[in-house]
Write a protein that holds these residues in place. Structure first.
Motif, PDB file in Angstrom:
ATOM      1  N   ALA A 178      56.097 -17.822 -15.817  1.00 18.80           N
ATOM      2  CA  ALA A 178      56.550 -16.489 -15.424  1.00 18.80           C
ATOM      3  C   ALA A 178      55.518 -15.408 -15.720  1.00 18.80           C
ATOM      4  N   ASP A 179      54.552 -15.690 -16.614  1.00 14.13           N
ATOM      5  CA  ASP A 179      53.547 -14.693 -16.988  1.00 14.13           C
ATOM      6  C   ASP A 179      52.316 -14.726 -16.088  1.00 14.13           C
ATOM      7  N   ALA A 180      52.353 -15.509 -15.027  1.00 11.19           N
ATOM      8  CA  ALA A 180      51.156 -15.719 -14.219  1.00 11.19           C
ATOM      9  C   ALA A 180      50.549 -14.417 -13.721  1.00 11.19           C
ATOM     10  N   GLN A 181      51.352 -13.591 -13.039  1.00  7.40           N
ATOM     11  CA  GLN A 181      50.789 -12.366 -12.473  1.00  7.40           C
ATOM     12  C   GLN A 181      50.257 -11.439 -13.556  1.00  7.40           C
ATOM     13  N   ARG A 182      51.006 -11.287 -14.638  1.00  6.81           N
ATOM     14  CA  ARG A 182      50.564 -10.379 -15.705  1.00  6.81           C
ATOM     15  C   ARG A 182      49.233 -10.828 -16.307  1.00  6.81           C
TER      16      ARG A 182
END
Length: 740
Positions: A178-182
């Motif tokens: 879930a942290d990929a974009q950040r």
């Protein structure tokens, strides 16, 4: 927006609604989905995020005609559009894609929140408790699952929008979750270290598109490391002199050297780069290369000391007995090589074709008895070693029991090889990391004999292991120079040695095994080579399988007589399409049963099955085999490799396969073929060197045919330019031995 969309293909793609997922490969994301465009249903195929029934998407790509399934949309990318109708939202949530939400729960959610259901899940999860039967704990679970799924899918779409291939986008979104974009927005250059297959150019493109400034410390540090990685991967250097590194990095990053010098200091402080004093002044290495070469030197010193003190018996009488029993007479250098191999714990034997390296190995095996393991860098070289000795030989990866991850082997210092001696052939191909892995797997007291031709091209990977060991002058070695009498009649052997000494080869001597056919232009040479392979040489050699017995080698890739052109022409001549011959088109390359192919990128996770039923993972750059089956329905190409492994490639993995009717000379290292055909029509002097020419000729066992111009042959013989590699192994070996 209605659930049904007018059928149209816009410039930005095809808008459609997902009806169902027919097939999905969770490992690489390859999917076959049924879509609805307007009142019509169709099928879309490609690397896609997990999609639920009812979802609206915009697919980039094009319509194609499948020979069995008809019209399909071949998707290159996917943008997920949030469903806006009540039916679409309910179908999406009830599809099973979101953990904990089935059709019944989806219906309740939509009844309660209507068109704001997705907003509630993402922004106001506490309101989920307003639905009968959903408490605080379950509300949190549903919201977390929804956000996790959406974040991964949005990350994949985000990455594809910056040109990241779909299969890598799947890998990245799975790695970061879930942290990929950040994480990527914060520092896209972290992808280089975290994700195999992402290089500096891709990370840099993403970073600049995101607005990260060109002078960002992340970018400058990644650019410096990239310059060292390029020097290792493209030129074989394990280090660069400081000024050379700064100059290359500044040129690639288009920035000033002063800014780079500051970031270089930061990398040195973090020990990601190591500074070392060499003959070229202050030099800089990526830490893994520094430790690899230093470790190799330490292990080699230990091997020398361990056996030297234990085995000093004179083997001369046993050598004479072997000569008498086998009706051969060794030269003085050959006898010395056998004697030194028995006496020492470590020995290097080097020499050109026809100097008796194989005969020496057989004698050493006879004298040492059991407990000897034979190995070579490639499947072809191992197979040839087995045929020459009558004993099993393995690739180094199989000997060390490759574990399916880059650089990971089951055999190491904690689980060493159970043998008294290892003999490695074709040592010129072994790079620093493979050499270190071998040495780690040898228990103290194990004998190591390294055999190879130091005049051939060095390894594709970084380092110059064989050359540096010989250059150091501190490791026992024997260089064979005498040509066996039975080889003197071979012009292949004679010409290889003539070329190695800067002398012109003898051409078209009656009854010889070395021929030249004059064709001045590259196009003429290519046409002549196809004719030779298709008709003339099979008849001359008495073979019905020219693809196996004749290997075309080219010094270049892109010219009219280069690898790419010749592969297309040779495939059309030797394995043309046919009405009953299935084929799969990937890019501009068609793969058919019977095609000769090469794997061109190390893939540490690709599974294989051996003929004896054993299974494993890992197919490596340079492995050559033949397509045994093409499944057009599931788009799978099956390849059987020379070391008797069978591998299945799905459609996306075909990027790792190339036709191999013609190989570059570099890619042919470690192999031997009954017949070698080579265009000699000129080209860049940097490529057309004497040792490249020598390497090509020494791949042939029965016949060499050169096609081109005499002046091009002469130019290669004169061009003794050898691109020196910046390496530290010789330096470490001298230091280690000087510390005794």
């Amino acid at each position: 927006m209605p659930a049904e969309v007018s059928p149209e293909t816009r410039e930005n793609g095809l808008e459609a609604v997902i009806e169902s997922t027919i097939f999905r490969n969770e490992e690489n994301g390859y999917s076959v989905v049924e879509i609805r465009t307007g009142r019509e249903k169709a099928v879309a195929v490609g690397i896609l995020p997990a999609l639920a029934a009812g979802e609206q998407v915009r697919l980039t790509g094009q319509w194609v005609s499948h020979p069995q399934y008809g019209k399909q949309w071949k998707a290159a990318g996917c943008e997920i559009l949030k469903p806006t109708t009540l039916l679409g939202i309910e179908r999406f949530l009830g599809s099973g894609l979101i953990r904990g939400i089935g059709p019944a729960t989806a219906k309740l959610l939509v009844q309660e929140f209507g068109k704001r259901t997705l907003d509630v899940l993402s922004e106001h999860p506490e309101r989920l408790t307003e639905v009968p039967g959903i408490g605080k704990k379950r509300a949190k679970q549903l919201a977390d699952s929804f956000l996790e799924q959406y974040a991964a899918r949005e990350a994949m779409v985000f990455l594809q929008s910056y040109g990241v291939p779909s299969n890598l986008a799947v890998k990245i979104s799975r790695y970061y979750g879930a942290d990929a974009q950040r994480k990527i927005r914060e520092n896209p250059y972290r992808l280089i270290d975290d994700i195999e297959g992402i290089g500096f150019m891709t990370a840099d493109r993403i970073a600049l598109s995101l607005g990260i400034p060109p002078d960002s410390e992340y970018r400058l540090r990644a650019g410096i490391k990239y310059a060292l990685q390029e020097a290792a991967g493209g030129e074989g250097h394990t280090y660069l002199p400081r000024e050379t590194l700064l100059q290359r990095a500044a040129q690639g990053l288009r920035t000033e050297g002063e800014m780079l010098a500051h970031q270089l200091d930061a990398l040195l402080f973090a020990r990601e780069i190591v500074a070392l004093e060499t003959e070229n002044g202050v030099s800089l290495l990526l830490a893994p290369y520094y430790y690899a070469e230093k470790e190799i030197a330490r292990y080699l010193k230990l091997l020398m000391g361990a056996v030297n003190k234990k085995n000093r018996s004179a083997p001369e009488q046993k050598i004479r007995d072997y000569e008498r029993e086998n009706d051969i007479t060794f030269s003085a250098l050959q006898r010395k090589a056998v004697s030194e191999a028995v006496r020492h714990g470590l020995l290097v034997i080097t020499g050109g074709p026809g100097t008796g390296k194989t005969t020496i190995i057989n004698c050493i095996l006879s004298l040492l008895g059991g407990g000897v393991s034979l190995a070579a860098p490639t499947g072809r070289a191992a197979k040839r070693m087995s045929e020459a000795t009558g004993r099993e030989a393995k690739t180094l990866h199989r000997l060390l029991e490759f574990a399916g991850e880059e650089g990971k082997f089951m055999r190491d210092e904690h689980n060493p090889l159970d043998c008294s001696c290892v003999i490695v052939d074709e040592m010129s191909m072994v790079d620093v990391f493979l050499m270190r892995s071998l040495l780690r797997a040898l228990r103290p007291g194990t004998k190591l004999i390294l055999v190879g031709d130091a005049d051939q091209l060095p390894s594709v990977g970084a380092g110059n292991v064989l050359g540096d060991i010989l250059l150091s002058g501190v490791i026992p070695s024997v260089r064979l120079t005498d040509i066996f009498r039975q080889s003197e009649e071979s012009l292949i052997v004679l010409n290889a040695h003539r070329i190695n000494h800067g002398e012109a080869p003898i051409l078209n001597q009656r009854g010889s095994d070395f021929f030249f056919e004059r064709r001045p232009l590259p196009e003429e040479a290519s046409q002549a080579i196809v004719a030779l392979c298709q008709r003339r040489l099979p008849a001359y050699l008495g073979t019905k399988d020219p693809a196996r017995d004749i290997q075309v080698l080219s010094p270049t890739k892109k010219t009219g007589a280069g690898v790419w052109t010749l592969n297309k022409m040779l495939q059309a001549a030797l394995n043309p399409p046919g009405p009953r011959k299935p084929e799969i088109l990937y890019g501009e390359t068609a793969f058919r049963p019977g095609d000769k192919v090469m794997h061109v990128k190390n893939n540490y996770q690709l599974p294989w099955t051996a003929d004896d039923g054993t299974e494993g993972e890992g197919v490596f750059n340079g492995d050559v085999g033949f397509v045994s089956r093409v499944d057009t329905q599931d788009r799978i190409v099956t390849v059987r490799y020379d070391d008797e492994r069978t591998v299945e490639y799905d459609y996306q993995q075909l990027e790792e396969l190339e036709l191999a009717y013609c190989l570059s000379v570099h890619k042919s290292q470690g192999s031997e073929f009954p017949c070698v055909v080579m265009p000699v029509v000129g080209g860049p002097p940097k490529l057309l060197t004497r040792n490249l020419f020598y390497t090509a000729l020494t791949r042939a066992r029965r016949l060499v045919v050169l096609v081109g111009r005499e002046d091009a042959i002469a130019a290669m013989v004169r061009n003794n330019h050898i691109a020196a590699r910046y390496t530290t192994l010789a330096q470490w070996l001298r230091e280690e031995m000087g510390n005794e």
